[in-house]
Design a protein around this motif. Structure first.
Motif, PDB file in Angstrom:
ATOM      1  N   MET A   1      -9.238  -5.140 -11.881  1.00 21.31           N
ATOM      2  CA  MET A   1      -8.314  -5.890 -12.002  1.00 21.31           C
ATOM      3  C   MET A   1      -6.943  -5.367 -10.598  1.00 21.31           C
ATOM      4  O   MET A   1      -5.869  -6.054 -11.118  1.00 21.31           O
ATOM      5  CB  MET A   1      -7.690  -4.742 -13.166  1.00 21.31           C
ATOM      6  CG  MET A   1      -6.649  -4.824 -13.907  1.00 21.31           C
ATOM      7  SD  MET A   1      -6.513  -6.599 -14.953  1.00 21.31           S
ATOM      8  CE  MET A   1      -6.353  -5.496 -16.628  1.00 21.31           C
ATOM      9  N   ILE A   2      -8.046  -4.143  -9.594  1.00 19.34           N
ATOM     10  CA  ILE A   2      -6.522  -3.989  -8.501  1.00 19.34           C
ATOM     11  C   ILE A   2      -7.133  -5.485  -8.343  1.00 19.34           C
ATOM     12  O   ILE A   2      -6.211  -6.575  -7.805  1.00 19.34           O
ATOM     13  CB  ILE A   2      -7.730  -3.508  -7.994  1.00 19.34           C
ATOM     14  CG1 ILE A   2      -6.783  -1.844  -8.090  1.00 19.34           C
ATOM     15  CG2 ILE A   2      -6.993  -3.403  -6.680  1.00 19.34           C
ATOM     16  CD1 ILE A   2      -7.777  -1.007  -7.613  1.00 19.34           C
ATOM     17  N   GLY A   3      -8.610  -6.220  -8.030  1.00 17.51           N
ATOM     18  CA  GLY A   3      -8.580  -7.513  -7.247  1.00 17.51           C
ATOM     19  C   GLY A   3      -7.832  -8.459  -7.594  1.00 17.51           C
ATOM     20  O   GLY A   3      -7.341  -9.310  -7.207  1.00 17.51           O
ATOM     21  N   ARG A   4      -7.688  -8.516  -9.389  1.00 20.58           N
ATOM     22  CA  ARG A   4      -6.283  -9.656 -10.140  1.00 20.58           C
ATOM     23  C   ARG A   4      -5.374  -8.998  -9.242  1.00 20.58           C
ATOM     24  O   ARG A   4      -4.409 -10.628  -9.077  1.00 20.58           O
ATOM     25  CB  ARG A   4      -7.216  -9.732 -11.402  1.00 20.58           C
ATOM     26  CG  ARG A   4      -6.185 -10.423 -12.263  1.00 20.58           C
ATOM     27  CD  ARG A   4      -6.980 -11.837 -12.481  1.00 20.58           C
ATOM     28  NE  ARG A   4      -5.822 -12.916 -13.487  1.00 20.58           N
ATOM     29  CZ  ARG A   4      -4.854 -13.188 -13.068  1.00 20.58           C
ATOM     30  NH1 ARG A   4      -4.182 -12.845 -11.450  1.00 20.58           N
ATOM     31  NH2 ARG A   4      -4.244 -14.097 -13.655  1.00 20.58           N
ATOM     32  N   LEU A   5      -4.382  -8.455  -9.307  1.00 15.89           N
ATOM     33  CA  LEU A   5      -3.427  -7.841  -9.127  1.00 15.89           C
ATOM     34  C   LEU A   5      -3.063  -8.462  -7.958  1.00 15.89           C
ATOM     35  O   LEU A   5      -1.569  -9.241  -7.360  1.00 15.89           O
ATOM     36  CB  LEU A   5      -3.068  -6.324  -9.704  1.00 15.89           C
ATOM     37  CG  LEU A   5      -2.824  -6.276 -11.061  1.00 15.89           C
ATOM     38  CD1 LEU A   5      -2.541  -4.486 -10.556  1.00 15.89           C
ATOM     39  CD2 LEU A   5      -1.869  -6.592 -11.556  1.00 15.89           C
ATOM     40  N   VAL A   6      -3.985  -8.360  -7.125  1.00 16.91           N
ATOM     41  CA  VAL A   6      -3.638  -8.564  -5.382  1.00 16.91           C
ATOM     42  C   VAL A   6      -3.841 -10.290  -4.858  1.00 16.91           C
ATOM     43  O   VAL A   6      -2.635 -10.856  -4.421  1.00 16.91           O
ATOM     44  CB  VAL A   6      -5.561  -7.937  -4.472  1.00 16.91           C
ATOM     45  CG1 VAL A   6      -4.917  -8.713  -3.302  1.00 16.91           C
ATOM     46  CG2 VAL A   6      -5.106  -6.682  -4.830  1.00 16.91           C
ATOM     47  N   VAL A   7      -4.303 -10.562  -5.898  1.00 14.85           N
ATOM     48  CA  VAL A   7      -4.245 -12.333  -5.777  1.00 14.85           C
ATOM     49  C   VAL A   7      -3.093 -12.759  -6.833  1.00 14.85           C
ATOM     50  O   VAL A   7      -2.826 -13.873  -6.223  1.00 14.85           O
ATOM     51  CB  VAL A   7      -5.554 -12.828  -7.088  1.00 14.85           C
ATOM     52  CG1 VAL A   7      -5.516 -14.044  -7.103  1.00 14.85           C
ATOM     53  CG2 VAL A   7      -7.437 -12.227  -5.674  1.00 14.85           C
ATOM     54  N   THR A 305      -1.747   2.278  -3.742  1.00 14.91           N
ATOM     55  CA  THR A 305      -2.108   2.626  -2.926  1.00 14.91           C
ATOM     56  C   THR A 305      -2.954   1.423  -2.232  1.00 14.91           C
ATOM     57  O   THR A 305      -3.187   0.681  -1.137  1.00 14.91           O
ATOM     58  CB  THR A 305      -2.871   4.115  -2.027  1.00 14.91           C
ATOM     59  OG1 THR A 305      -1.774   5.265  -2.918  1.00 14.91           O
ATOM     60  CG2 THR A 305      -2.436   4.405  -0.792  1.00 14.91           C
ATOM     61  N   ALA A 306      -4.153   1.539  -2.871  1.00 13.14           N
ATOM     62  CA  ALA A 306      -5.140   0.499  -3.044  1.00 13.14           C
ATOM     63  C   ALA A 306      -5.075  -1.000  -3.241  1.00 13.14           C
ATOM     64  O   ALA A 306      -5.287  -1.570  -1.729  1.00 13.14           O
ATOM     65  CB  ALA A 306      -6.289   0.501  -3.574  1.00 13.14           C
ATOM     66  N   PRO A 376       3.834   1.013   3.764  1.00 13.08           N
ATOM     67  CA  PRO A 376       4.521   0.553   2.780  1.00 13.08           C
ATOM     68  C   PRO A 376       3.120   0.910   1.413  1.00 13.08           C
ATOM     69  O   PRO A 376       3.771   1.100   0.275  1.00 13.08           O
ATOM     70  CB  PRO A 376       4.287  -0.710   3.066  1.00 13.08           C
ATOM     71  CG  PRO A 376       4.140  -1.594   4.357  1.00 13.08           C
ATOM     72  CD  PRO A 376       3.105  -0.205   4.867  1.00 13.08           C
ATOM     73  N   ALA A 377       1.992   0.906   1.448  1.00 15.54           N
ATOM     74  CA  ALA A 377       1.647   1.442   0.739  1.00 15.54           C
ATOM     75  C   ALA A 377       1.734   3.139  -0.057  1.00 15.54           C
ATOM     76  O   ALA A 377       1.762   3.089  -1.502  1.00 15.54           O
ATOM     77  CB  ALA A 377       0.126   1.698   0.968  1.00 15.54           C
TER      78      ALA A 377
END
Lengths: 394, 236
Positions: A1-7, A305-306, A376-377
């Motif tokens: 899900m992190i990847g999806r949010l990043v994209v 953060t990630a 920023p993280a």
């Protein structure tokens, strides 16, 4: 899900993401070019000096090969002395000089000429024809073009010109036996090579039994430093320099390039960090409310953060890969310009691509991307949830 | 009253707005049992939302204690409080606060993903929850493609994702028109009928009247705590 949010975050602001990637790409290209420049000439010289398999170069005392007009006297005896060593398997003498090719109307073409022992020479690569015998020479393309000759033709050469008498000294007719590429000379530099005795004869009494340089090939496994010391003892009037020492000297002379490359590379890296840091900070500021909500519904600090750090690293990586391609193209272009500098051996490259250099640049950029996203993280993950939600609702 | 899910013991909370100190909650004590449906009402600035933040472990009291399932929320570290919010509490906000870049289903999946629920299981549960709130056909739509009422239904489905012990809603109908607000009120009633413990901060009389218990606040204090007439009658 992190990847999806990043994209989602990166594609949500396409123009900003593209500008960031383009900025990083320019920075990465400069960084790669600087890394290539810092090691390119050194590696190129190393390759040049080792390509012909000679381990030592013997020049007149206190000089570097072809650094001056000085020559070694009693060359026959010196070569015989060198061959006494069981560690020396080949001695390749070289005499440097100039020849003139008289042409109808009085004009002449001048050319560099090397006197060599064709059986062991290390100065040129034969591209066509055969090695020169008596009354023969080999020539490179620049000379063949200037003289309008080809392999098999004959031409008149002279070792000097007397301006008072307006005539060439000791002219003789030679046949062109081969077409060659000279390893240590510039591409457009006219050059010929002929048996050592022939060039010595052309030079007159001042060149009799003299050579400019002797290149030494040692027995495989021999201690080069010991061979060098032996030569220094056996022939006190010469200086022997090992290939390793020559490379070290070249490196010392090129330290200016390395410093320049280091400074410009550091600047480009700093620009990349500032660019990505600024854009990620702007992005985080715009999404303070979103991060507060995510924290409120139980998304951990490390997840946020990630996400932010991956965004920074993704921008850096995308820019870096684009930058590597851009860097290679610009390096090739710059190399073409710099390689045309007069007198440089044609096999010298200022920008030499080495996978290690690319990995170094990529590694530096990846680290920079992580560093750029760190603050920023931390900020995005550490915000006071209740206060931000209160301010968002106001 | 049933076993308390939440217990507040003399809770106080102040914050600063510029140089001014706002005493938002001033010594509130109350208990909320499992399966209750509580509306917190009162004028703007009376401390309702601050109280809700304290109930939801988003904020910590300056004094007093908040107990959720018997655990002192104020004594938890950030990681423990975050995990508590993720697994035991569902939040519904006035402005929905869905992630615009994700689809309705992905928004519902988000807390489950954080809780480590597998991809297949969370997709199935997200579909179930969207069907429960009447949005089975809209799972692939992103929030900007949904109406306000639909977005709030997605937010409610998200709040239910990890089967929380408690759902907290802050003005959930505040951004909706009257008809849509009534639909959300009906959905909350159904949720509670199905066993979910609900605490709703609201100005909406319809929504408040649907609750079984109403807590009235003024100036940071609970001034009245009453059961709905139907509940009181049933208890008698």
């Amino acid at each position: 899900m992190i990847g999806r949010l990043v994209v989602a975050s990166l594609t949500g602001h396409r123009a900003r993401t593209l500008l960031a990637v383009a900025g990083v790409a320019v920075s990465a290209a400069l960084l790669l070019d600087m890394v290539m420049l810092s090691s390119g000439m050194r590696e190129s010289f190393r390759s040049l000096l080792t390509s012909r398999g000679f381990d030592l170069r013997v020049a007149p005392k206190g000089t570097l090969p072809f650094d001056t007009e000085a020559t070694i006297a009693d060359a026959t005896a010196a070569m015989a002395a060198l061959r006494e060593s069981p560690d020396i398997v080949a001695v390749a003498p070289v005499l440097g000089g100039t020849i003139h090719l008289p042409r109808a109307g009085g004009a002449a073409v001048s050319s560099v000429a090397l006197g060599v022992d064709p059986r062991v020479q290390g100065d040129y690569v034969l591209l066509g024809g055969r090695e020169p015998r008596d009354d023969e020479m080999v020539a490179n393309d620049a000379l063949l073009a200037a003289a309008a000759r080809q392999v098999g033709d004959t031409l008149t050469i002279a070792g000097g010109y007397d301006p008072q008498l307006r005539r060439f000294l000791a002219p003789r007719v030679v046949r062109i036996s081969g077409r060659v590429r000279f390893v240590y000379l510039a591409r457009d530099q006219r050059a010929a090579a002929m048996p050592l005795a022939a060039l010595q004869a052309l030079g007159g009494p001042t060149r009799r039994d003299r050579v400019s340089l002797m290149m030494i090939r040692a027995r495989p496994g021999a201690d080069i430093e010991q061979v060098r010391a032996w030569i220094a003892r056996r022939l006190p009037k010469v200086t022997a320099i090992s290939t390793a020492t020559a490379i070290a000297q070249v490196e010392e002379r090129l330290s200016y390039f390395r410093q320049l490359a280091f400074i410009l590379g550091s600047v480009s890296l700093a620009v990349g960090v500032l660019l990505v840091g600024t854009l990620v900070t702007v992005s985080v500021n715009e999404r303070i409310g979103e991060f507060a909500v995510l924290r409120a519904i139980g998304i951990a600090r490390r997840t946020i953060t990630a996400q932010i750090m991956i965004e920074g690293a993704a921008l850096m990586f995308a820019g870096a890969f684009l930058g590597l391609a851009l860097g290679l193209v610009t390096a090739r272009y710059l190399n073409t310009i710099l390689a045309s500098f007069p007198g440089l051996p044609q096999s010298i490259d200022f920008f030499l691509f080495q996978p290690r250099a690319a990995w170094t640049a990529l590694g530096l950029l990846a680290a920079a991307g992580v560093a750029a996203g760190a603050w920023p993280a931390w900020r995005g993950a550490s915000l006071p949830i209740a206060r931000v939600l209160r301010e968002e609702a106001a | 009253m049933s076993e308390p899910v939440l217990r507040l013991d003399s809770v106080e909370r102040s914050y600063h707005m510029g140089s001014e100190e706002v005493r938002a909650v001033r010594g509130v004590s109350l208990e909320i049992g499992a399966g209750e449906y509580v509306a917190i009402v009162g004028p703007s600035g009376c401390g309702k939302s601050t109280l809700l933040n304290l109930l939801g472990a988003i904020d910590r009291p300056d004094r007093g204690h908040v107990y959720l399932d018997g655990r002192d929320v104020g004594a938890l570290g950030d990681g423990e409080a975050t995990a508590l919010r993720l697994r035991r509490i569902g939040f519904v906000f006035q402005r929905f606060h869905l992630l615009a870049a994700l689809s309705a289903r992905e928004n519902v999946e988000l807390p489950m993903s954080e809780a480590g629920v597998g991809r297949t299981e969370r997709a199935a549960r997200a579909r179930e929850l969207l069907a429960y709130v009447g949005l089975a056909a809209r799972e692939k739509h992103r929030p900007p493609q949904l109406s306000g009422g639909e977005q709030q239904r997605v937010a409610i489905a998200r709040a239910l994702a990890n089967r929380p012990a408690l759902v907290l809603a802050d003005e959930p109908t505040g951004e909706l028109d009257a008809r849509t607000g009534s639909e959300i009120a009906a959905l909350f009633r159904r949720l509670n009928d199905d066993g979910t413990t609900l605490v709703v901060v609201t100005h909406d009389e319809d929504l408040a009247s649907a609750a079984k218990r109403t807590i009235h606040m003024r100036d940071g204090l609970v001034v009245r705590d009453e059961l709905a007439a139907s509940v009181a009658a049933a208890q008698r």
